[in-house]
Design a protein around this motif. Structure first.
Motif, PDB file in Angstrom:
ATOM      1  N   THR A   1       0.398  -0.702   0.089  1.00 15.93           N
ATOM      2  CA  THR A   1      -0.125  -0.330   0.315  1.00 15.93           C
ATOM      3  C   THR A   1       1.005   1.466   0.084  1.00 15.93           C
ATOM      4  O   THR A   1       2.259   1.248  -0.124  1.00 15.93           O
ATOM      5  CB  THR A   1      -1.142  -0.319   1.121  1.00 15.93           C
ATOM      6  N   HIS A   2       0.377   2.368  -0.157  1.00 14.20           N
ATOM      7  CA  HIS A   2       0.740   3.763  -0.176  1.00 14.20           C
ATOM      8  C   HIS A   2      -0.036   5.037   0.129  1.00 14.20           C
ATOM      9  O   HIS A   2      -0.758   4.787   1.003  1.00 14.20           O
ATOM     10  CB  HIS A   2       1.062   3.885  -2.015  1.00 14.20           C
ATOM     11  N   ASP A   3       0.302   5.797  -0.165  1.00 15.50           N
ATOM     12  CA  ASP A   3       0.208   7.289   1.062  1.00 15.50           C
ATOM     13  C   ASP A   3      -1.071   7.410   0.634  1.00 15.50           C
ATOM     14  O   ASP A   3      -1.827   8.258   1.382  1.00 15.50           O
ATOM     15  CB  ASP A   3       1.210   8.356   0.454  1.00 15.50           C
ATOM     16  N   VAL A   4      -1.195   7.214  -0.561  1.00  7.58           N
ATOM     17  CA  VAL A   4      -2.780   7.474  -1.320  1.00  7.58           C
ATOM     18  C   VAL A   4      -4.100   6.967  -0.382  1.00  7.58           C
ATOM     19  O   VAL A   4      -4.961   6.849   0.097  1.00  7.58           O
ATOM     20  CB  VAL A   4      -3.231   7.693  -3.112  1.00  7.58           C
ATOM     21  N   CYS A   5      -4.169   5.103  -0.296  1.00 11.17           N
ATOM     22  CA  CYS A   5      -4.487   4.092  -0.082  1.00 11.17           C
ATOM     23  C   CYS A   5      -4.287   3.481   1.316  1.00 11.17           C
ATOM     24  O   CYS A   5      -5.145   3.630   2.251  1.00 11.17           O
ATOM     25  CB  CYS A   5      -4.729   3.374  -0.998  1.00 11.17           C
ATOM     26  N   GLY A   6      -3.052   4.062   1.931  1.00  6.96           N
ATOM     27  CA  GLY A   6      -2.959   3.318   2.890  1.00  6.96           C
ATOM     28  C   GLY A   6      -3.392   3.832   4.344  1.00  6.96           C
ATOM     29  O   GLY A   6      -4.115   2.615   4.963  1.00  6.96           O
TER      30      GLY A   6
ATOM     31  N   GLY B   1       9.989   5.263  -4.154  1.00  3.39           N
ATOM     32  CA  GLY B   1       9.806   5.683  -5.345  1.00  3.39           C
ATOM     33  C   GLY B   1       8.517   5.249  -5.825  1.00  3.39           C
ATOM     34  O   GLY B   1       8.174   4.881  -5.078  1.00  3.39           O
ATOM     35  N   VAL B   2       8.036   5.300  -7.221  1.00  4.86           N
ATOM     36  CA  VAL B   2       7.353   4.892  -7.730  1.00  4.86           C
ATOM     37  C   VAL B   2       6.960   3.402  -7.373  1.00  4.86           C
ATOM     38  O   VAL B   2       8.244   2.086  -7.338  1.00  4.86           O
ATOM     39  CB  VAL B   2       6.798   5.151  -9.380  1.00  4.86           C
ATOM     40  N   CYS B   3       5.840   2.409  -6.660  1.00  6.65           N
ATOM     41  CA  CYS B   3       5.993   2.011  -5.555  1.00  6.65           C
ATOM     42  C   CYS B   3       6.090   0.590  -7.092  1.00  6.65           C
ATOM     43  O   CYS B   3       6.822  -0.516  -6.480  1.00  6.65           O
ATOM     44  CB  CYS B   3       4.419   1.248  -4.972  1.00  6.65           C
TER      45      CYS B   3
END
Length: 510
Positions: free
Chosen positions: A99-104, A178-180
């Protein structure tokens, strides 16, 4: 994924003999033989002019008599079932959750709500958290999202959290990647035969490694955080056979734009897209990632490429965990099969405002361009920048429009300053880009691919025409809702930057 279709591409008017052979083609100068073979009552594929099948490796799961596809085998193994068929619903054991910063933050909130404020994740070493979307911005809510990730990873002792604290200098953050989707591969989280889920639609990129990889929503991710399992429906598989020598002016981006233009943005809805053939076998791993990256633009559940020596070599030194590749059985049933002679394909673009609005790059030579963007999980890998540098080097000219460069990861950024470009006499990408008048390579992130806060580097804050190596060109995708985005390969993007118009890269590569 948008549910509505754009108007048919002009190239669709060149479909002929469809009733008899399922053959479609571009104009006579670009004839591409494509045979689409529908599933017969016997559930066998009947192919027109099918090339001789290469020897297949023995199945490792299920019965060879009935046969399973790669996707079916991976899900059968993950659900501890001897055999699965399309439509089956099974509980799958997850190998990696990203997961990342938008959906995490949303996924974490659901996890805490449903499992308890003090609950522990199912496996701290199988969760990968990568801030990458809205990073280099002063937007307080975007920065807050990264803080939420950091607090959760500290609380849960998450092993693979690629943090960033100093936004003024990304190089001061050794853990930041960087990009997941590119970082997952570079950091060894992608392995053949496994199940990788992520809260991002382009998680399907990892299918290039011969694994099942797909995007999921925050609710599903919250459940996986607590259990390590998810209920999935087994998708039917579309098989894409690409043969022929890859012309020196084409890249994988052209191949996937051709496929999406052929089947439409809804043509693979909840279907696996399996890529095979001599052309696919010749692609390096980053090009295979490009191919799988955009299956979701056709509605696909996942994309997958059989693992081979290219895969295994890439993984050397990246992962120490054992993995077991699987391969489709010769008797596997496919919903449809498409065949392409890649040697006859020409450079393509997807015109506004849909990835299936396919056209030949040379057909758009009168489209004036305001800017060019090279970056994203689709077109911001090392091989993408090497391709762009090749065009700039061959031309010896300067760009005529602003040309923005956004490396996907720190490693890609470093490659731009250290790897010599073949045939350049030792020059690096960064030197060639500087000589061509491009912008200095920016901090690694998703950048303007999906717009982001208004201070995002290279965001389209005005209604402009952009040639981009990204993956979507819906209204507002890169910022301004009236902006026009032409999706293209790094070759075509670089060529367009040099002329100020959408340009076929053969003008500089032949």
């Amino acid at each position: 994924m948008a549910s509505s279709l754009a108007s048919p591409s002009p190239t669709s008017s060149f479909i002929r003999n469809k009733k008899d052979l399922g053959v479609s083609a571009f104009p006579s100068t670009s004839q591409i033989a494509i045979q689409k073979c529908k599933k017969q009552a016997s559930k066998k594929i009947v192919s027109v002019m099918a090339p001789q099948q290469s020897e297949r490796k023995p199945a490792t799961t299920g019965s060879v008599k009935t046969g399973m596809t790669m996707t079916e085998k991976i899900l059968a193994k993950a659900s501890e079932k001897p055999r699965l068929s399309p439509g089956d619903n099974v509980w799958v054991n997850v190998d990696i959750l990203m997961t990342h910063d938008v959906c995490g933050p949303g996924s974490i909130g659901i996890f805490k709500k449903e499992f308890g404020q003090n609950a522990k994740v199912w496996d701290r070493e199988k969760i990968v958290i990568i801030p990458d979307h809205y990073i280099f911005t002063s937007d307080e809510r975007a920065n807050r999202n990264v803080d939420i990730l950091r607090d959760f990873c500290t609380e849960q002792n998450i092993k693979y959290f690629y943090d960033i604290k100093d936004l003024s200098n990304f190089k001061a953050n050794p853990d930041y990647k960087g990009v997941c989707h590119v970082a997952l591969a570079q950091e060894g989280h992608c392995r053949p035969g496994e199940v990788l889920l992520g809260t991002d639609s382009h998680t399907c990129t990892a299918g290039a490694f011969g694994q099942f990889a797909t995007g999921i929503g925050n609710t599903d991710a919250g459940f996986v955080l607590g259990t390590g399992k998810l209920l999935l429906k087994v998708p039917p598989t579309l098989r894409f056979v690409m043969d022929g020598e890859m012309p020196p002016y084409l890249l994988a981006k052209d191949l996937i734009l051709q496929i999406i233009g052929e089947i439409s943005v809804a043509g693979a809805t909840y279907k696996a897209m399996e890529f095979v053939g001599t052309t696919v076998e010749s692609l390096n791993m980053e090009e295979r990632m490009t191919l799988c990256n955009m299956v979701v633009e056709a509605g696909g559940k996942n994309g997958v490429v059989p693992a081979d020596s290219t895969t295994f070599k890439y993984l050397e030194g990246k992962t120490s965990l054992p993995y077991e590749p699987v391969y489709s059985d010769a008797q596997a049933s496919y919903l449809s099969e498409y065949r392409f002679d890649i040697s006859k394909l020409e450079p393509l673009v997807a015109k506004p405002h849909s990835p299936d609005n396919r056209a030949l790059a040379r057909e758009c030579k009168d489209v004036k361009v305001d800017r060019v963007y090279i970056g994203s999980c689709t077109g911001g890998k090392t091989e993408d920048f090497l391709a762009a540098a090749k065009v700039f080097l061959a031309s010896g000219k300067k760009v005529k429009v602003p040309t923005f460069l956004v490396p996907a990861t720190q490693k890609v950024w470093l490659d731009l300053y250290t790897l010599p470009v073949p045939g350049s006499g030792g020059k690096t990408c960064s030197q060639i880009f500087e000589e061509a008048g491009c912008d200095t390579p920016a901090s690694p992130s998703c950048g303007a691919c999906l717009g982001g806060p208004k201070d995002t580097y290279a965001r389209m804050n005005e209604a402009k025409v952009c040639v981009s190596t990204t993956n979507r060109n819906f209204p507002g995708r890169m910022g301004h809702k009236e902006g026009q985005i032409y999706l293209a390969s790094p070759y075509t993007a670089a060529a367009s930057a040099l002329t100020g118009y959408v340009t076929d890269p053969r003008e500089f590569l032949q």
